[in-house]
Design an enzyme around this catalytic site. Structure first.
Site, PDB file in Angstrom:
ATOM      1  N   SER A 294     -11.422  -8.856   5.294  1.00  0.00           N
ATOM      2  CA  SER A 294     -11.008  -9.515   6.541  1.00  0.00           C
ATOM      3  C   SER A 294     -12.238 -10.015   7.298  1.00  0.00           C
ATOM      4  O   SER A 294     -13.298  -9.382   7.258  1.00  0.00           O
ATOM      5  CB  SER A 294     -10.214  -8.534   7.421  1.00  0.00           C
ATOM      6  OG  SER A 294      -8.867  -8.501   7.013  1.00  0.00           O
TER       7      SER A 294
ATOM      8  N   ASP B 202      -1.208  -1.676  -4.013  1.00  0.00           N
ATOM      9  CA  ASP B 202      -2.568  -1.636  -3.476  1.00  0.00           C
ATOM     10  C   ASP B 202      -3.027  -0.176  -3.405  1.00  0.00           C
ATOM     11  O   ASP B 202      -2.323   0.678  -2.855  1.00  0.00           O
ATOM     12  CB  ASP B 202      -2.521  -2.269  -2.075  1.00  0.00           C
ATOM     13  CG  ASP B 202      -3.892  -2.569  -1.504  1.00  0.00           C
ATOM     14  OD1 ASP B 202      -4.858  -2.693  -2.278  1.00  0.00           O
ATOM     15  OD2 ASP B 202      -3.987  -2.693  -0.259  1.00  0.00           O
ATOM     16  N   HIS B 203      -4.192   0.124  -3.963  1.00  0.00           N
ATOM     17  CA  HIS B 203      -4.780   1.473  -3.904  1.00  0.00           C
ATOM     18  C   HIS B 203      -3.855   2.579  -4.414  1.00  0.00           C
ATOM     19  O   HIS B 203      -3.654   3.589  -3.722  1.00  0.00           O
ATOM     20  CB  HIS B 203      -5.235   1.810  -2.472  1.00  0.00           C
ATOM     21  CG  HIS B 203      -6.382   0.980  -2.005  1.00  0.00           C
ATOM     22  ND1 HIS B 203      -7.671   1.180  -2.412  1.00  0.00           N
ATOM     23  CD2 HIS B 203      -6.421  -0.106  -1.186  1.00  0.00           C
ATOM     24  CE1 HIS B 203      -8.453   0.273  -1.854  1.00  0.00           C
ATOM     25  NE2 HIS B 203      -7.719  -0.528  -1.106  1.00  0.00           N
TER      26      HIS B 203
ATOM     27  N   SER C 211       0.850  -1.201   0.000  1.00  0.00           N
ATOM     28  CA  SER C 211       0.000   0.000   0.000  1.00  0.00           C
ATOM     29  C   SER C 211       0.884   1.250   0.000  1.00  0.00           C
ATOM     30  O   SER C 211       2.103   1.162   0.208  1.00  0.00           O
ATOM     31  CB  SER C 211      -0.879   0.010   1.254  1.00  0.00           C
ATOM     32  OG  SER C 211      -0.058   0.206   2.397  1.00  0.00           O
TER      33      SER C 211
ATOM     34  N   GLU D  19     -11.211   0.199 -10.056  1.00  0.00           N
ATOM     35  CA  GLU D  19     -12.297   0.060  -9.066  1.00  0.00           C
ATOM     36  C   GLU D  19     -13.496   0.917  -9.443  1.00  0.00           C
ATOM     37  O   GLU D  19     -13.362   2.069  -9.846  1.00  0.00           O
ATOM     38  CB  GLU D  19     -11.806   0.443  -7.657  1.00  0.00           C
ATOM     39  CG  GLU D  19     -12.930   0.363  -6.612  1.00  0.00           C
ATOM     40  CD  GLU D  19     -12.447   0.271  -5.169  1.00  0.00           C
ATOM     41  OE1 GLU D  19     -11.292  -0.121  -4.938  1.00  0.00           O
ATOM     42  OE2 GLU D  19     -13.254   0.582  -4.274  1.00  0.00           O
TER      43      GLU D  19
ATOM     44  N   ILE E 289      -6.836  -9.108   2.048  1.00  0.00           N
ATOM     45  CA  ILE E 289      -6.878  -9.286   3.506  1.00  0.00           C
ATOM     46  C   ILE E 289      -5.654  -8.623   4.134  1.00  0.00           C
ATOM     47  O   ILE E 289      -4.518  -8.981   3.820  1.00  0.00           O
ATOM     48  CB  ILE E 289      -6.937 -10.785   3.858  1.00  0.00           C
ATOM     49  CG1 ILE E 289      -8.269 -11.367   3.346  1.00  0.00           C
ATOM     50  CG2 ILE E 289      -6.787 -10.999   5.371  1.00  0.00           C
ATOM     51  CD1 ILE E 289      -8.367 -12.869   3.370  1.00  0.00           C
ATOM     52  N   ASP E 290      -5.894  -7.664   4.984  1.00  0.00           N
ATOM     53  CA  ASP E 290      -4.827  -6.980   5.700  1.00  0.00           C
ATOM     54  C   ASP E 290      -5.133  -6.929   7.202  1.00  0.00           C
ATOM     55  O   ASP E 290      -4.322  -7.349   8.037  1.00  0.00           O
ATOM     56  CB  ASP E 290      -4.659  -5.559   5.140  1.00  0.00           C
ATOM     57  CG  ASP E 290      -3.459  -4.842   5.734  1.00  0.00           C
ATOM     58  OD1 ASP E 290      -2.678  -5.478   6.463  1.00  0.00           O
ATOM     59  OD2 ASP E 290      -3.278  -3.642   5.474  1.00  0.00           O
ATOM     60  N   SER E 291      -6.323  -6.451   7.543  1.00  0.00           N
ATOM     61  CA  SER E 291      -6.655  -6.238   8.968  1.00  0.00           C
ATOM     62  C   SER E 291      -6.535  -7.516   9.792  1.00  0.00           C
ATOM     63  O   SER E 291      -6.081  -7.470  10.946  1.00  0.00           O
ATOM     64  CB  SER E 291      -8.076  -5.676   9.102  1.00  0.00           C
ATOM     65  OG  SER E 291      -8.150  -4.430   8.465  1.00  0.00           O
TER      66      SER E 291
ATOM     67  N   GLY F 252     -11.372  -5.159   1.405  1.00  0.00           N
ATOM     68  CA  GLY F 252     -12.014  -5.104   2.723  1.00  0.00           C
ATOM     69  C   GLY F 252     -12.608  -6.434   3.137  1.00  0.00           C
ATOM     70  O   GLY F 252     -13.707  -6.498   3.685  1.00  0.00           O
TER      71      GLY F 252
END
Ligand code: G3H
Ligand code: 13P
Ligand code: ZN
Length: 332
Positions: free
Chosen positions: A237, A93-94, A56, A147, A278-280, A235
């Protein structure tokens, strides 16, 4: 300038094709440091899963892009040493600008996301198209994720005050005009560990928050408009309650934590959703183990003694996800 093939990395094109036809999703795990990367590679080698390593903007600031790129090169060699040459993608990412995506492409990333979802539609199209033209014209084709639709949730570098679902009537035009290789959509997931407000949820008899279901009806509509086209879920997770409990038991405070139930991710992975971000969950797993070690061994001050258990837990969690949620195990 470096090309990703020199680093032993691959782009997403063939991997997504296989994931869509095989009814599984590729894991896209974020990393910022060595322990996270070790855990990801160990888990993916053990389960024989291809993997997308995500960097990110926050990770670039924290760890330095060049260092992360060379860590990804090291990850390819590490996987080989562990006994399985799993396909590894290095993905931005993003990405929020053409310049950032260009920089990553030239640094050796094999895939980039241009997140123009906050812009008006035509601006998103123009920006995404510009990134695709550049990334696709390289000698080694770099894949691009766009996106449409806006996720709710707040994180360091990814925030959104207002969310809105992807409009199925826009997707075909967007894909055609931009030339993207995959499309991130908004069907109810969101970033972070508190994905819904308590008032959006119900509660089970133990008071645990039960989130509203994802909008599979919108996903179906999208699939009808662009059959077989690779779809991405951000998003995603699950926010495992066990980790939240350990964190709170040892002094942390994470009120109203709620994620996406694994069962719904399993369903999504079987559809055209072929990349699940998946990050969180990784942050929660590591924090839980670090807090536990600090509480149980107050005299410990060697970072290896608390990063080690955190890394082992992370590896265990990722291996479980590959096997039991994403279906990416044995697909390398
Ligand atoms: O989608 C966002 C990722 O979780 C990365 O978050 O910008 O805090 O590294 P970050
Ligand atoms: P989570 O916050 O649900 O882990 O989402 C991560 C993500 O979408 C990274 O792009
Ligand atoms: Zn995201």
């Amino acid at each position: 300038m470096t090309s990703y093939t020199e680093l032993g990395l691959v782009n997403t094109v063939a991997l997504f094709k296989k994931a869509v036809s095989g009814g599984f999703a590729l894991p896209a795990y974020n990393f910022n440091n060595m322990e996270q990367l070790q855990a990801i590679i160990q888990a993916c080698v053990e389960t024989k899963s291809p993997v997308i390593l995500q960097v990110s903007s926050g990770a670039r600031k924290y760890a330095n892009q060049n260092l992360l790129k060379n860590m990804a090169k090291g990850a390819v060699e590490y996987a080989h040493e562990l006994g399985c040459d799993i396909p590894i993608v290095l993905h931005l990412d993003h990405g929020d600008s053409f310049e950032l995506c260009k920089d990553c492409v030239e640094t050796g990333f094999s895939s980039v996301m241009i997140d123009g979802s906050h812009f008006p539609y035509e601006e998103n199209v123009a920006l995404t198209k510009k990134v695709c033209e550049f990334a696709h014209s390289r000698k080694d084709y770099v894949s691009v994720e766009g996106e449409l639709g806006v996720l709710a949730g707040v994180e360091d570098d990814v925030s959104s005050e207002k969310s809105h679902y992807t409009q199925p009537e826009e997707v075909e035009d967007f894909v055609k005009k931009t030339g993207v290789d995959s499309l991130a959509i908004s069907i109810g997931t969101s970033h972070g560990r508190a994905k819904f407000k308590p008032e959006q949820c119900t509660r089970d008899p133990n008071g645990i928050l039960i989130p509203p279901p994802l909008r599979f009806d919108i996903l179906e509509e999208i699939e009808k408009k662009i059959p077989g086209f690779p779809i991405v879920l951000h998003g995603a997770s699950s926010v495992p309650i066990e980790y939240v409990k350990i964190i709170e038991q040892f002094g942390g405070k994470l009120p109203d934590s709620v994620g996406i139930p694994e069962e719904q991710l399993r369903m999504a992975a079987k559809s055209a959703v072929c990349k699940i971000n998946i990050d969180s969950d990784g942050r929660l797993a590591m924090t839980a183990m670090i807090r536990k070690t600090f509480a149980e061994k107050p005299d410990e001050f060697d970072p290896r003694k608390y990063f080690g258990p955190a890394r082992d837990e992370l590896k265990k969690m990722y291996a479980e996800k590959n096997k039991n949620v994403l279906g990416s195990a044995e697909q390398a």
